[in-house]
Scaffold this motif. Structure first.
Motif, mmCIF file in Angstrom:
data_model
loop_
_atom_site.group_PDB
_atom_site.id
_atom_site.type_symbol
_atom_site.label_atom_id
_atom_site.label_comp_id
_atom_site.label_asym_id
_atom_site.label_seq_id
_atom_site.Cartn_x
_atom_site.Cartn_y
_atom_site.Cartn_z
ATOM 1 N N PHE A 419 -28.978 -48.596 -18.215
ATOM 2 C CA PHE A 419 -27.772 -47.836 -17.928
ATOM 3 C C PHE A 419 -28.161 -46.372 -17.744
ATOM 4 O O PHE A 419 -29.101 -45.891 -18.371
ATOM 5 C CB PHE A 419 -26.772 -47.922 -19.090
ATOM 6 C CG PHE A 419 -26.144 -49.271 -19.276
ATOM 7 C CD1 PHE A 419 -24.866 -49.524 -18.809
ATOM 8 C CD2 PHE A 419 -26.814 -50.288 -19.950
ATOM 9 C CE1 PHE A 419 -24.274 -50.765 -18.989
ATOM 10 C CE2 PHE A 419 -26.240 -51.529 -20.140
ATOM 11 C CZ PHE A 419 -24.957 -51.770 -19.657
ATOM 12 N N GLU A 420 -27.432 -45.674 -16.906
ATOM 13 C CA GLU A 420 -27.583 -44.228 -16.778
ATOM 14 C C GLU A 420 -26.217 -43.599 -17.014
ATOM 15 O O GLU A 420 -25.251 -43.908 -16.305
ATOM 16 C CB GLU A 420 -28.131 -43.855 -15.406
ATOM 17 C CG GLU A 420 -29.556 -44.352 -15.180
ATOM 18 C CD GLU A 420 -30.080 -44.028 -13.794
ATOM 19 O OE1 GLU A 420 -29.333 -43.342 -13.024
ATOM 20 O OE2 GLU A 420 -31.192 -44.471 -13.459
ATOM 21 N N ILE A 421 -26.133 -42.725 -18.038
ATOM 22 C CA ILE A 421 -24.856 -42.154 -18.453
ATOM 23 C C ILE A 421 -25.039 -40.667 -18.703
ATOM 24 O O ILE A 421 -25.940 -40.253 -19.440
ATOM 25 C CB ILE A 421 -24.331 -42.839 -19.731
ATOM 26 C CG1 ILE A 421 -24.156 -44.345 -19.479
ATOM 27 C CG2 ILE A 421 -23.020 -42.214 -20.198
ATOM 28 C CD1 ILE A 421 -23.791 -45.144 -20.706
ATOM 29 N N ASP A 422 -24.196 -39.873 -18.083
ATOM 30 C CA ASP A 422 -24.225 -38.425 -18.289
ATOM 31 C C ASP A 422 -23.368 -38.074 -19.501
ATOM 32 O O ASP A 422 -22.223 -38.533 -19.603
ATOM 33 C CB ASP A 422 -23.673 -37.691 -17.062
ATOM 34 C CG ASP A 422 -24.561 -37.864 -15.840
ATOM 35 O OD1 ASP A 422 -25.745 -38.212 -16.019
ATOM 36 O OD2 ASP A 422 -24.060 -37.660 -14.717
ATOM 37 N N ASP A 423 -23.925 -37.247 -20.400
ATOM 38 C CA ASP A 423 -23.153 -36.806 -21.554
ATOM 39 C C ASP A 423 -21.918 -36.039 -21.101
ATOM 40 O O ASP A 423 -21.927 -35.337 -20.089
ATOM 41 C CB ASP A 423 -23.991 -35.901 -22.463
ATOM 42 C CG ASP A 423 -24.972 -36.689 -23.308
ATOM 43 O OD1 ASP A 423 -24.658 -37.849 -23.620
ATOM 44 O OD2 ASP A 423 -26.038 -36.153 -23.645
ATOM 45 N N ARG A 424 -20.864 -36.175 -21.878
ATOM 46 C CA ARG A 424 -19.602 -35.511 -21.553
ATOM 47 C C ARG A 424 -18.972 -34.995 -22.845
ATOM 48 O O ARG A 424 -18.776 -35.741 -23.794
ATOM 49 C CB ARG A 424 -18.641 -36.502 -20.879
ATOM 50 C CG ARG A 424 -17.315 -35.910 -20.415
ATOM 51 C CD ARG A 424 -16.588 -36.957 -19.582
ATOM 52 N NE ARG A 424 -15.326 -36.449 -19.042
ATOM 53 C CZ ARG A 424 -14.135 -36.643 -19.615
ATOM 54 N NH1 ARG A 424 -14.047 -37.331 -20.738
ATOM 55 N NH2 ARG A 424 -13.036 -36.162 -19.067
ATOM 56 N N GLY A 425 -18.675 -33.704 -22.889
ATOM 57 C CA GLY A 425 -17.953 -33.161 -24.033
ATOM 58 C C GLY A 425 -18.808 -32.912 -25.250
ATOM 59 O O GLY A 425 -18.330 -33.013 -26.376
ATOM 60 N N GLY A 426 -20.089 -32.607 -25.082
ATOM 61 C CA GLY A 426 -20.904 -32.272 -26.240
ATOM 62 C C GLY A 426 -22.246 -32.967 -26.206
ATOM 63 O O GLY A 426 -22.533 -33.778 -25.325
ATOM 64 N N PRO A 427 -23.112 -32.652 -27.179
ATOM 65 C CA PRO A 427 -24.448 -33.253 -27.225
ATOM 66 C C PRO A 427 -24.386 -34.735 -27.539
ATOM 67 O O PRO A 427 -23.423 -35.223 -28.123
ATOM 68 C CB PRO A 427 -25.133 -32.467 -28.353
ATOM 69 C CG PRO A 427 -24.009 -32.020 -29.230
ATOM 70 C CD PRO A 427 -22.871 -31.718 -28.293
#
Length: 456
Positions: A419-427
């Motif tokens: 899976f490839e997931i970009d962080d959103r809303g913080g570390p």
């Protein structure tokens, strides 16, 4: 002539399991309402009931059984539809007794002492406070919810205020439709004045979590399996369901006996049930967590792998008015699990494993099936597959010779599913290995080595 079995919210994965049941060649399975129509938090009970009745009325053939394996509203639709067509089913009242978490606790208290202290909280109150007799930490959850949605472990007043705020924002999605069911049942004093949007508060107990699955045909309750529910370390989110349970035999007997007493008290008949427990292995303390008037479809492939037939056999047999006869340990594997690949912080999904990648992995590992539960472009916090603390990416169903092999296969699957997931809303959370998720190297060979807090 083949018998027609209508299944509310029938999906492709469970249809394949149903078609492998004993005697399935003589049955025809029909979808009654699409799965998207019966999802808790999205479904309108009255509209679902009307649509189901319309579809049954236009069916050109015999209606021999109506059943389902999902939580509310399916559980509350089945008895109403079965009553209309004169088919075997438990009563709507028995269903509501189980699904109304406060009423369920009150009924349990009449026959067992294996439950945590509890009370009610009105989330609409200006200044929410713990019910008398309770101290932090506690669990806060609506009197009607599912899959741990809107269930929060609360350690102090600040966390209580935050949890109540989050419950207020979404509780009408479930509590509103549940009110429509409560209107159909004669509620006893002390329950009638509890709205469907109220919350149950109960002491936080710890221990290993297990689920007892069984059924009641006519008068006699039966238990056909006990499943371990293992959480991620330092989390209430499930890592896997594993069958058979690794509890000591005397504790398996204890939880089974308690589950049977509760099934009788709730007056469940012609239905499957599952009862979830916390078990303190050191002290032997058993605490009922939840009573469900249905089987868990999440356990279906576990039973098929180990016993040779999925638990859906019990559901279908009872719906047809027959006594199930589950085989025991006749499957291909000694142990089986449904493992949950999760992410613990929000993100935007950029890539999921391809169908070709999954097919290749399933071909390499006998007994494996992978269901991806997210999609490219999803914002994890907005998707359906989530609980109060994590976001689900995939379900991994495995069969193995023993727990050692099960652990090895699980790790191999996690490494292979990209899976490839970009962080959103913080570390990112440290539990998100490689920006995705992790098995936390859970010690399969050391079940119960340390108790973990578990979610409702």
């Amino acid at each position: 002539m083949p018998e027609n079995v209508f299944v509310l919210g029938l999906d492709d994965g469970n249809l394949a399991l149903l078609r492998r049941l004993p005697g399935a060649a003589d049955l025809r399975f029909h979808t009654l309402l699409d799965i998207s129509e019966v999802r808790i938090g999205y479904a309108d009970y009255r509209r679902c009931l009307t649509h189901a009745e319309q579809r049954l009325e236009t069916f050109d053939g015999s209606i021999d059984a109506i059943t389902g394996y999902w939580d509310f509203p399916v559980t509350s639709l089945v008895p109403v539809l079965c009553e209309r067509y004169g088919l075997p089913s438990t009563s709507l009242e028995s269903i509501v007794k189980c699904e109304h978490k406060y009423w369920c606790r009150v009924e349990q208290a009449e026959v067992v002492d294996a439950y945590p202290r509890f009370g009610l909280l009105d989330p609409a109150a200006a200044e929410p406070a713990l019910p008398p007799g309770l101290e932090y930490p506690v669990w806060l959850k609506p009197v009607k919810s599912a899959s741990s949605k809107l269930a929060f472990r609360v350690r102090n007043e600040a966390e209580l205020t935050d949890a109540v705020s989050r419950v207020r924002a979404e509780i009408d999605d479930v509590g509103g439709p549940f009110e429509a069911v409560l209107e159909r049942v004669r509620l006893p004093p002390g329950i009638a004045d509890v709205p469907g949007t109220a919350c149950l508060v109960e002491e936080a107990v710890t221990g290993r979590q297990v689920t007892v699955e069984g059924y009641r045909y006519h008068h006699e309750p039966h238990v056909y399996g006990v499943i371990d529910s293992v959480t991620y370390p330092d989390s209430s989110s499930f890592l896997r369901y594993q069958y058979p349970s690794t509890l000591p035999p005397h504790l398996i007997e204890e939880v089974s006996a308690v589950a049977k007493r509760i099934a009788v008290r709730m007056n469940l008949r012609s239905t499957t049930f599952d009862v979830e427990f916390f078990v303190d292995v050191d002290t032997g303390r058993v605490s009922v967590l939840e009573v469900n008037p249905r089987l868990s479809q999440s356990h279906a492939r576990l039973f098929e792998h180990v016993d040779g037939v999925s638990n859906l056999h019990c559901m279908v047999s009872l719906a047809l008015g027959r006594d199930p006869a589950m085989p025991y340990r006749r499957g291909r594997y000694g142990v089986a699990a449904k493992c949950f690949l999760r992410r613990f912080t929000d993100g935007v999904v950029r890539r999921v494993p391809t169908a070709e990648e999954i097919a290749r992995l399933e071909a390499e590992i006998p007994g494996l099936s992978v269901d991806v539960t997210t999609a490219e472009g999803n914002v994890l916090s907005e998707q359906y597959a989530r609980d109060s603390y994590s976001y689900e990416l995939a379900d991994i169903h495995l069969g193995a010779r023993d727990r050692d092999e099960l652990g090895e296969l699980h790790e191999r699957c996690v490494r292979s599913l990209r899976f490839e997931i970009d962080d959103r809303g913080g570390p990112g959370d440290p539990r998100n290995a490689g920006g995705t998720a992790t098995t936390e190297h859970d010690p399969y060979a050391r079940e119960g080595a340390g108790d973990r807090p578990c979610a409702p």
